[in-house]
Write a protein that holds these residues in place. Structure first.
Motif, PDB file in Angstrom:
ATOM      1  N   ALA A  15      47.201 -13.212  20.843  1.00 52.26           N
ATOM      2  CA  ALA A  15      47.456 -14.395  20.390  1.00 52.26           C
ATOM      3  C   ALA A  15      47.508 -15.595  20.863  1.00 52.26           C
ATOM      4  O   ALA A  15      46.496 -15.164  22.385  1.00 52.26           O
ATOM      5  CB  ALA A  15      49.723 -14.059  20.868  1.00 52.26           C
ATOM      6  N   PRO A  16      47.248 -16.420  20.040  1.00 52.85           N
ATOM      7  CA  PRO A  16      46.903 -17.865  21.569  1.00 52.85           C
ATOM      8  C   PRO A  16      46.903 -18.207  22.568  1.00 52.85           C
ATOM      9  O   PRO A  16      48.375 -17.620  23.134  1.00 52.85           O
ATOM     10  CB  PRO A  16      47.397 -18.862  20.078  1.00 52.85           C
ATOM     11  N   GLY A  17      46.413 -18.662  23.274  1.00 52.56           N
ATOM     12  CA  GLY A  17      46.358 -19.344  24.958  1.00 52.56           C
ATOM     13  C   GLY A  17      47.203 -17.590  25.437  1.00 52.56           C
ATOM     14  O   GLY A  17      47.898 -17.840  26.865  1.00 52.56           O
ATOM     15  N   TYR A  36      41.470 -25.441  29.401  1.00 53.22           N
ATOM     16  CA  TYR A  36      42.519 -25.628  27.630  1.00 53.22           C
ATOM     17  C   TYR A  36      42.232 -26.038  26.761  1.00 53.22           C
ATOM     18  O   TYR A  36      41.376 -27.278  26.213  1.00 53.22           O
ATOM     19  CB  TYR A  36      43.659 -25.963  28.225  1.00 53.22           C
ATOM     20  N   GLU A  37      40.980 -25.206  25.997  1.00 52.73           N
ATOM     21  CA  GLU A  37      40.766 -25.159  25.003  1.00 52.73           C
ATOM     22  C   GLU A  37      40.564 -23.673  24.251  1.00 52.73           C
ATOM     23  O   GLU A  37      40.541 -23.331  24.410  1.00 52.73           O
ATOM     24  CB  GLU A  37      39.251 -25.311  24.917  1.00 52.73           C
ATOM     25  N   PRO A  38      41.325 -23.946  22.734  1.00 51.51           N
ATOM     26  CA  PRO A  38      41.334 -23.157  22.052  1.00 51.51           C
ATOM     27  C   PRO A  38      39.867 -22.573  21.105  1.00 51.51           C
ATOM     28  O   PRO A  38      39.021 -23.566  20.989  1.00 51.51           O
ATOM     29  CB  PRO A  38      41.918 -23.703  21.004  1.00 51.51           C
ATOM     30  N   GLN A  65      44.570 -18.174  17.093  1.00 51.15           N
ATOM     31  CA  GLN A  65      45.364 -18.187  15.467  1.00 51.15           C
ATOM     32  C   GLN A  65      45.327 -17.891  14.779  1.00 51.15           C
ATOM     33  O   GLN A  65      44.022 -17.328  14.710  1.00 51.15           O
ATOM     34  CB  GLN A  65      45.057 -20.309  15.784  1.00 51.15           C
TER      35      GLN A  65
END
Lengths: 204, 665
Positions: A15-17, A36-38, A65
């Motif tokens: 999942a993201p993050g 903090y960079e997707p 995402q």
């Protein structure tokens, strides 16, 4: 010391993050990246040591995402080993695991124990805000027939071990497959030779 | 702050002032005598204002699209662009001929389909139906009781605030009342739910009931029924919102959100508005908003709620990640990408243009091609994402307490939003492998494009007066009937894209200062839409350099004012113009001994001097011989502009001096 020429492909999903990139970068550069960079999609190549052998590993760091689901799916197909990460501090990411697992199963049309799949609970350093119990995750992983580990990219806990575990699985599964692979390449070679011959004949 | 004072005795007010900042930090100011140009124009009596795209007459917009398409194609980006079809357009026309019963049947069918995976125009239609039924008590019986209670409060307000509040009657509470209750901390859940309907007001284009009996403009959709309503907000509300979102009010970031930057008159799906509003109120400080995905179950529940009920409420305890996830899901599942499939390649090919200015121009042209609902929704979202991004950094509130930022800056947002609004996937995802691989390759370009769109969102949704002039000229030459339609509607004041009386034909009987003030009042009425955070504050002041403070204030207080005040004004102006159009001599007297004073304030924009190109482009559109004639007449002045290298704000680029009076405070 022998070097294995073929590359092993490990795809990091989750999942993201949850810290997919953090784990990957910890392994590669031995440092904790706090940005903090997707991620969209990053691919790294590295040499890892497995039982005295240097192994060429390609690590694909995917986006968590759903926005990149279509992109991710293509990399699920090309991936060999899967490091499925969730965050111990985010129960939502834990609930994503099953879905991801099913997606991988579908894309690879394989099931454990053949499928090299490892569930990793990251952020074990944030014990105070833990939302998923170790036992629960362990039980869940067992129900799927896969292994479970807890890591901390920040404190460098279990990160190398997790990758080592997957590489072990990959090396084993490949050595088991070597025979059919060799025969395949042999066929290809033959065909190639035939093609060249025919080509030369044409020239003559 | 730099003051540039220009005095030109011969042409005075009819000059056009443009600022093409040169890279070395100097600014050239071009003075152009457009008098002659004005008179030879087709719409001699009017000079169109810089206008928000959504305010334009649909027919004018059609021509603008053609023009923009041609301009884009001249760029040689490697692709040719065609105007994407607007599926809502046909529907609008045909629906008006149908019987009431069949319409009702259709409405039910529409409602049953839900709003997800539906084209935007259908979603808007459903919104309109919901609102209509709501206003007649159709579906929201449980709200009727409350409605009666609240109506009392609202009614007491209406005489004072006029028709703008008319639409609040149906199902909302008075914003003032709400405000006080918020301040007292005594807001029950139900009140929170109603916030989007009442307190949003100016901040959001809130769907409201179609009580407004004003007739729709030609081609107006059913959904624009409620969009036509204007709101105004009592000032106290701003304080409330700023308190609610727990942000320091002196932090300039949020000002434009509260002070009328959100547009009205637009076709934006209610779900987007409600969700965005919810996030602004509850989650601007949530780390990773739009990145972190919410619990799938909750997203599904919320989605079902939005899909089946007309009550588009977000329960107050919903996680913002769920709401953000729903926005993304809605966008992703549109049958066609928000930026449309046919514009996908053209948008990506913009990246081939080397300079930012060129790219921005190209984006502008492409955005003009978008169907109305897509464009409005895009504008709304881009603004919203800007607000989100402004809260990305950690900071301190008024009491010195640290607030954690959401860490989602513009590029992070572009990463997570880009693939949802700019793609060419088919619904159902039956794409070929090669296409998927392509998408992976193109993802970084998509992100870059969306990043630039979010960054520069202010530039894209207005059309400069001089371009409108060109469009009107084109209309006059090719389709006179359309031209006449448009003109008659503009002069009736039905459309927002009014034309302002030509300055050169202003009555001489009136004192110059007075007319000047009035003109800028008119202008401000509309330019307030775009004024937001103009870094260039240039004020064209009256002959004796008296600032028209009243007009600026008007703009700040309520930019919808112009809709009510301007029709009368412009009509009377037209009369005077007609009367005086013969006496050209008088004009000259009027123009004599005029001086222009500009204030360039804080012209520090990160936009890398992008307007330089803009301005140059403004001056010499290749197609118009008139422009050539004018540019040969123009005089160039150069002044130093300190370290600031660019000027922003739409007004700054248009050939009418009075458009410069865009307030920036």
């Amino acid at each position: 010391m022998t070097t294995n020429s073929s590359k092993y492909n490990i795809t990091v999903i989750g999942a993201p993050g949850v810290g997919k990139s953090a784990i990957t970068l910890r392994l590669l550069y031995q440092e904790f990246v706090d940005d903090y960079e997707p991620t969209k999609l990053d691919s790294y190549q590295t040499m890892m040591d497995y039982q005295g052998q240097d192994v060429d590993v390609q690590i694909t760091d995917t986006a968590g995402q759903e926005d990149y689901a279509s992109v991710r799916d293509t990399f699920l197909r090309s991936g060999e080993g899967f490091l499925c990460v969730f965050s111990l501090t985010d129960s939502d990411s834990y609930s994503h695991i099953e879905e991801l697992y099913n997606q991988v199963k579908l894309a690879k049309s394989m099931e454990p124990p053949q499928l090299p799949f490892l569930i990793v609970g990251n952020k074990s350093d944030l014990e105070s805000s833990r939302q998923t119990k170790t036992e629960d995750a362990q039980r869940f992983a067992e129900s799927l027939g896969v292994k479970y580990m807890e890591t901390s990219a920040k404190n460098n806990e279990n990160v190398t071990e997790a990758f080592q575990f997957l590489i072990g699985m990959l090396v084993e599964s490949r050595s088991a497959e070597t025979a059919p692979i060799e025969s395949n390449t042999g066929k290809k070679k033959k065909k190639k030779n035939g093609g060249i011959k025919r080509f030369l004949c044409g020239l003559a | 702050m730099v003051h540039i004072t220009l005095t030109n005795q011969s042409c005075g007010m009819d000059e056009t002032i443009l600022y093409p900042p040169s890279p070395c930090g100097e600014v050239s100011i071009v003075i152009e005598d457009i008098e002659q140009y004005e008179n030879t124009r087709t719409g001699e009596l009017y000079s169109p204002e810089t206008t928000v795209l959504s305010e334009l007459h649909p027919k004018e917009l059609d021509f603008l699209r053609t023009l923009s398409r041609d301009r884009y194609n001249e760029r040689n980006t490697g692709v040719t662009v065609s105007i994407p079809k607007d599926p809502g357009r046909k529907l609008k026309r045909s629906s008006s001929y149908r019987g009431k019963k069949s319409l009702e049947k259709e409405n039910h069918k529409l409602l049953a389909g839900g709003i997800f995976e539906m084209p935007l125009h259908v979603v808007l239609q459903i919104d309109a139906i919901n609102k209509r039924e709501e206003s007649t008590g159709g579906t929201c019986i449980r709200d009727v009781k409350r409605k009666h209670k609240e109506e009392g409060i609202v009614r007491s307000l209406t005489p004072k605030l006029g028709r703008r509040f008319g639409s609040l009657k149906a199902r909302s509470i008075s914003p003032i009342n709400l405000a006080t209750r918020f301040q007292n901390g005594a807001v029950d859940d139900n009140d929170c739910l109603k916030v989007p309907n009442s307190s949003v007001c100016r901040s959001f284009s809130t769907p409201s009931t179609p009580l407004d009996s004003r007739k729709l403009r030609a081609g107006g959709s059913a959904s624009s029924l409620y969009n036509k309503n204007c709101f105004n907000t009592p000032p106290t509300l701003n304080d409330v919102i700023s308190k609610l979102s727990n942000l320091p009010s002196k932090n300039g970031s949020r000002n434009h959100l509260l002070e009328g930057e959100w547009l009205i008159n637009q076709e934006v799906p209610a779900i987007i508005q409600h969700c965005c509003y919810y996030i602004i109120q509850n989650g601007l400080d949530q780390q990773g908003i739009f990145r972190v995905c919410g619990a799938k179950k909750q997203v599904r529940t919320l989605r079902a709620e939005f899909n089946t009920t007309s009550n588009m409420h977000v329960q107050p305890d919903t996680s913002v990640h769920v709401v953000a996830g729903l926005i993304k899901e809605f966008l992703k599942e549109l049958p066609e990408a928000l930026l449309t499939k046919s514009l996908y390649q053209p948008f990506l090919h913009c990246r081939q243009l080397l300079t930012l200015e060129e790219r921005l121009e190209a984006y502008k042209e492409l955005i003009r091609l978008l169907p109305g609902p897509n464009r409005d929704t895009l504008q709304y979202l881009l603004r919203f994402f800007n607000v989100v991004a402004e809260n990305c950094e950690d900071r301190f509130d008024n009491d010195g307490l640290p607030i954690e930022g959401n860490k989602m800056d513009i590029s992070n947002l572009a990463v997570v939003i880009g693939p949802n609004i700019l793609h060419r996937r088919k619904r159902g995802g039956s794409d070929s492998k090669s296409q998927l691989a392509n998408e992976a390759w193109e993802a970084p370009i998509v992100i870059e494009v969306v990043k630039e769109l979010i960054q520069q969102h202010r530039l894209f949704f207005t059309v400069d007066g001089y371009i409108r002039k060109e469009v009107l000229k084109m209309m006059h030459e090719t389709k006179l009937s359309h031209f006449n339609d448009v003109m008659s509607e503009y002069t009736d004041g039905e459309c927002g894209g009014r034309l302002t009386p030509d300055i050169s034909l202003e009555s001489k009987g009136r004192s110059t200062t007075e007319s000047e003030n009035r003109r800028s009042r008119l202008m401000n009425g509309s330019s307030g839409f775009v004024s937001g955070g103009c870094s260039l504050h240039s004020s064209m002041e009256s002959l004796n350099s008296r600032p028209c403070s009243d007009s600026r204030e008007e703009c700040r207080l309520g930019y919808c004012d112009h809709q009510h005040s301007s029709p009368e004004l412009s009509q009377s102006d037209i009369k005077t113009q007609k009367r005086l159009s013969k006496s050209v001599d008088q004009k000259e007297e009027l123009c004599d001994n005029s001086s222009l004073q500009f204030q360039l304030e804080d012209a520090t924009s990160s936009s890398e001097g992008l307007y330089g190109k803009d301005a140059g482009y403004d001056l010499t559109p290749p197609s118009s011989p008139l422009f050539e004639r004018n540019s040969s007449k123009s005089a160039f002045c150069t002044g130093r502009l300190g370290k600031s290298s660019s000027v922003s704000g739409y007004g700054a680029l248009s050939p009418q001096p009075d458009l410069h009076s865009v307030p920036s405070e």
